[in-house]
Design a protein around this motif. Structure first.
Motif, short mmCIF file in Angstrom:
data_model
loop_
_atom_site.label_atom_id
_atom_site.label_comp_id
_atom_site.label_asym_id
_atom_site.label_seq_id
_atom_site.Cartn_x
_atom_site.Cartn_y
_atom_site.Cartn_z
N MET A 1 -10.33 19.79 48.75
CA MET A 1 -10.94 18.69 48.24
C MET A 1 -10.55 17.46 48.87
O MET A 1 -9.42 17.29 48.96
N ILE A 2 -11.32 16.21 48.86
CA ILE A 2 -10.85 14.69 49.30
C ILE A 2 -11.29 13.97 48.25
O ILE A 2 -12.25 13.97 47.45
N ARG A 3 -10.17 13.12 47.90
CA ARG A 3 -10.16 12.30 46.88
C ARG A 3 -10.50 10.68 47.62
O ARG A 3 -9.79 10.40 48.39
N HIS A 4 -11.85 10.33 47.39
CA HIS A 4 -12.15 8.86 48.05
C HIS A 4 -11.73 7.78 46.96
O HIS A 4 -12.30 7.75 46.29
N ILE A 5 -11.04 6.81 47.79
CA ILE A 5 -10.47 5.70 46.73
C ILE A 5 -10.88 4.32 47.55
O ILE A 5 -10.65 4.48 48.59
N VAL A 6 -11.53 3.47 46.70
CA VAL A 6 -11.99 2.15 47.39
C VAL A 6 -11.72 1.25 46.24
O VAL A 6 -11.84 1.28 45.29
N LEU A 7 -10.94 0.34 47.05
CA LEU A 7 -10.58 -1.02 46.17
C LEU A 7 -11.25 -2.18 46.67
O LEU A 7 -10.91 -2.34 48.05
N PHE A 8 -11.67 -2.86 45.95
CA PHE A 8 -12.47 -4.25 46.36
C PHE A 8 -11.75 -5.48 45.83
O PHE A 8 -10.98 -5.37 44.50
N LYS A 9 -11.61 -6.29 46.76
CA LYS A 9 -11.04 -7.68 46.44
C LYS A 9 -12.28 -8.67 46.51
O LYS A 9 -12.95 -8.70 47.49
N LEU A 10 -12.63 -9.43 45.42
CA LEU A 10 -13.59 -10.32 45.47
C LEU A 10 -13.26 -11.44 46.53
O LEU A 10 -12.23 -11.77 46.66
N LYS A 11 -14.21 -11.93 47.38
CA LYS A 11 -14.02 -12.97 48.34
C LYS A 11 -13.59 -14.24 47.72
O LYS A 11 -14.08 -14.48 46.63
N PRO A 12 -12.95 -14.86 48.23
CA PRO A 12 -12.64 -16.34 47.97
C PRO A 12 -13.89 -17.07 47.45
O PRO A 12 -14.94 -17.11 48.23
N GLY A 13 -13.83 -17.66 46.31
CA GLY A 13 -14.82 -18.43 45.87
C GLY A 13 -15.97 -17.56 45.08
O GLY A 13 -16.67 -18.18 44.50
N VAL A 14 -15.75 -16.17 44.77
CA VAL A 14 -16.68 -15.46 44.17
C VAL A 14 -15.56 -15.13 43.16
O VAL A 14 -14.73 -14.57 43.05
N SER A 15 -16.42 -15.29 41.69
CA SER A 15 -15.84 -14.77 40.44
C SER A 15 -16.56 -13.66 39.74
O SER A 15 -17.70 -13.54 40.10
N TRP A 16 -16.01 -13.32 38.51
CA TRP A 16 -16.64 -12.27 37.71
C TRP A 16 -18.02 -12.81 37.44
O TRP A 16 -18.97 -12.23 37.03
N ASP A 17 -17.89 -14.35 37.17
CA ASP A 17 -19.14 -14.76 36.51
C ASP A 17 -20.40 -14.97 37.69
O ASP A 17 -21.48 -15.51 37.48
N ASP A 18 -19.97 -14.66 38.91
CA ASP A 18 -21.11 -14.85 39.78
C ASP A 18 -22.19 -13.86 39.61
O ASP A 18 -22.04 -12.75 39.32
N PRO A 19 -23.29 -14.22 39.67
CA PRO A 19 -24.78 -13.48 39.41
C PRO A 19 -24.80 -12.25 40.33
O PRO A 19 -25.54 -11.46 39.98
N ARG A 20 -24.07 -12.29 41.52
CA ARG A 20 -24.04 -10.93 42.18
C ARG A 20 -23.35 -9.88 41.89
O ARG A 20 -23.50 -8.70 42.21
#
Length: 97
Positions: free
Chosen positions: A1-20
């Motif tokens: 079995m393979i555990r696939h792990i992805v960690l995302f970092k929002l780009k500079p200037g992008v916040s959780w409030d960004d509509p995307r």
């Protein structure tokens, strides 16, 4: 079995409030139901405030490297990648269990 792990970092200037961000999160949440190779799939925002922390994680479980390759090119997964590419950078680890 393979555990696939992805960690995302929002780009500079992008916040959780960004509509995307919300649509990207929604797509990520649905990947597990759309990609048959995934036995498990979980996603979520990171609650850590440490400077080295990433913002969002996706973790899946697949049978083998062939299943991982099919997952990577699956059209729904590619749609989710497109949404996240606009707003974040990420790192991955594929771990044999």
């Amino acid at each position: 079995m393979i555990r696939h792990i992805v960690l995302f970092k929002l780009k500079p200037g992008v916040s959780w409030d960004d509509p995307r961000v919300e649509p990207a999160e929604g797509l990520a949440a649905k990947v597990g139901g759309e990609v048959p190779e995934l036995h498990e799939w979980s996603v979520g925002r990171n609650i850590s405030t440490r400077p080295v922390a990433y913002d969002f994680a996706a973790v899946g479980l697949l049978d083998d490297e062939e299943a991982l390759e099919r997952y990577l090119v699956h059209p729904f997964h590619q749609e989710a990648i497109k949404a996240w590419r606009e707003i974040s950078d990420w790192v991955i680890a594929d771990v044999v269990e």
